[in-house]
Scaffold this active site. Structure first.
Site, mmCIF file in Angstrom:
data_model
loop_
_atom_site.group_PDB
_atom_site.id
_atom_site.type_symbol
_atom_site.label_atom_id
_atom_site.label_comp_id
_atom_site.label_asym_id
_atom_site.label_seq_id
_atom_site.Cartn_x
_atom_site.Cartn_y
_atom_site.Cartn_z
ATOM 1 C CG ASP A 39 -78.252 54.231 30.879
ATOM 2 O OD1 ASP A 39 -78.250 55.474 30.761
ATOM 3 O OD2 ASP A 39 -77.597 53.635 31.745
ATOM 4 C CG ASN A 87 -83.047 60.892 34.360
ATOM 5 O OD1 ASN A 87 -83.702 60.155 33.622
ATOM 6 N ND2 ASN A 87 -81.856 60.520 34.838
HETATM 7 C C1 IPE Z 1 -82.146 55.379 33.790
HETATM 8 O O1 IPE Z 1 -80.932 55.853 33.325
HETATM 9 C C2 IPE Z 1 -83.235 56.314 33.444
HETATM 10 C C3 IPE Z 1 -83.582 56.384 32.017
HETATM 11 C C4 IPE Z 1 -83.076 55.660 31.069
HETATM 12 C C5 IPE Z 1 -84.602 57.342 31.693
HETATM 13 P P1 IPE Z 1 -79.970 56.721 34.268
HETATM 14 O O2 IPE Z 1 -78.773 57.028 33.473
HETATM 15 O O3 IPE Z 1 -80.714 57.854 34.847
HETATM 16 O O4 IPE Z 1 -79.656 55.686 35.430
HETATM 17 P P2 IPE Z 1 -78.380 55.553 36.370
HETATM 18 O O5 IPE Z 1 -78.107 56.913 36.927
HETATM 19 O O6 IPE Z 1 -77.256 55.042 35.537
HETATM 20 O O7 IPE Z 1 -78.781 54.549 37.411
HETATM 21 C C1 IPE Z 2 -80.253 57.833 28.907
HETATM 22 O O1 IPE Z 2 -78.947 58.185 28.605
HETATM 23 C C2 IPE Z 2 -81.237 58.951 28.704
HETATM 24 C C3 IPE Z 2 -81.749 59.557 29.950
HETATM 25 C C4 IPE Z 2 -81.527 59.120 31.150
HETATM 26 C C5 IPE Z 2 -82.567 60.749 29.822
HETATM 27 P P1 IPE Z 2 -78.044 58.954 29.655
HETATM 28 O O2 IPE Z 2 -78.285 60.418 29.520
HETATM 29 O O3 IPE Z 2 -78.251 58.411 31.013
HETATM 30 O O4 IPE Z 2 -76.590 58.613 29.127
HETATM 31 P P2 IPE Z 2 -75.381 58.054 29.980
HETATM 32 O O5 IPE Z 2 -75.879 56.850 30.729
HETATM 33 O O6 IPE Z 2 -74.952 59.139 30.909
HETATM 34 O O7 IPE Z 2 -74.336 57.698 28.991
HETATM 35 MG MG MG Z 3 -77.448 56.869 32.043
#
Ligand code: IPE
Ligand code: IPE
Ligand code: MG
Length: 277
Positions: A39, A87
């Protein structure tokens, strides 16, 4: 003169890194299964004044570094949460960018996975991914299917609740057909119907970017996994911090609800009565 083929296996590993890995192996056990919630890509990019996709692209470098260092350390299973069911609710442009990046990364990394003896598998609703992604995944899975050093599992269009729901549906069908007796449903049987049946439960779960939540990852499988949360955004998470996470894991006392070794002295019924009266 024949030119030596470029072998990527371990050759680009520095001597210092080899020493660090040896040290880590001597300080305790290496987790059999590590799962990671990767993340913070978007925030990493935004902090630099770039759009989120730059963060996803940079995150691929971390995937490569962590995958290779895990294989070198002797980790047998690495599960990476790459795209959750939730997502799909992101803007279409970001989803398209992520899917293109997935295809390109799979193309770029296929040879390296093969050489490093790493088998690629996936969990999640793969049929929801664009055709091109599905084809590319299938190609790399086929190419690496006989590899045995480590299993790399990408969780794509995955959620823990989806996984459990699917298992429940399958078990219900088997019960209906008479193949399973409801009395025989237990932890092991449920585990065998989950998408992760080919791997033991994770020993260590790492989440980057400092969020203290599971975000619908391996809900059933994480029952007794050790948690390691770091503020580092995923594109900055490299092997040096992985070693810290494993070192932290080695210091944990995994009790599984029992009492700590050495704290099992028996007490007489009269002492128990004295204490609780
Ligand atoms: C969790 O990250 C999913 C992945 C790393 C693929 P998210 O960014 O989607 O999770 P939340 O929204 O912070 O809970
Ligand atoms: C994790 O990084 C990757 C996916 C969930 C696909 P994020 O895209 O959630 O990045 P942040 O958490 O918004 O910074
Ligand atoms: Mg994230």
């Amino acid at each position: 003169m024949a030119i030596e083929p470029l072998t990527l296996t371990d050759t680009d590993q520095t001597e210092q890194d080899k020493k660090l890995q040896e040290k880590l192996k001597s300080t305790g056990s290496i987790p059999t299964h590590i799962a990671i919630i990767m993340d913070g890509n978007g925030r990493w990019a935004q902090k630099k004044g770039n759009i989120r996709l730059h963060g996803h692209k940079a995150g691929v470098e971390s995937v490569r570094d962590i995958t290779e260092s895990c294989a070198q350390l002797g980790v047998k299973h690495l599960t990476l949460y790459a795209f959750s069911t939730e997502n799909w609710n992101r803007p279409a442009a970001e989803i398209n960018g992520l899917m293109k990046l997935l295809v390109q990364s799979l193309r770029d990394e296929a040879g390296r996975l093969k050489k490093n003896d790493i088998k690629l598998v996936t969990i999640g609703q793969i049929e929801r991914l664009p055709e091109k992604c599905q084809r590319q995944l299938q190609e790399v899975k086929e190419l690496t299917k006989d590899n045995s050093r480590m299993q790399l599992c990408l969780a794509l269009s995955y959620s823990g609740r989806w996984d459990i729901t699917e298992a429940v549906k399958q078990i219900a069908l088997q019960v209906k057909g008479g193949a399973i007796n409801p009395e025989d449903i237990n932890d092991d049987l449920i585990g065998s119907f989950l998408s992760t049946a080919s791997a033991p439960d994770p020993d260590l779960i790492i989440r980057t970017s400092g969020e203290f939540r599971i975000s619908n990852f391996l809900l059933w499988q994480l029952a007794y996994s050790e948690l390691y949360i770091t503020k580092t955004y995923w594109p900055d998470f490299r092997r040096d911090e992985l070693y810290q996470a494993i070192y932290s894991f080695q210091k944990r006392d995994r009790r599984y609800g029992k009492v700590k070794n050495g704290h099992t002295k028996s007490i007489s019924a009269s002492v128990i009565n004295q204490i609780i009266s």
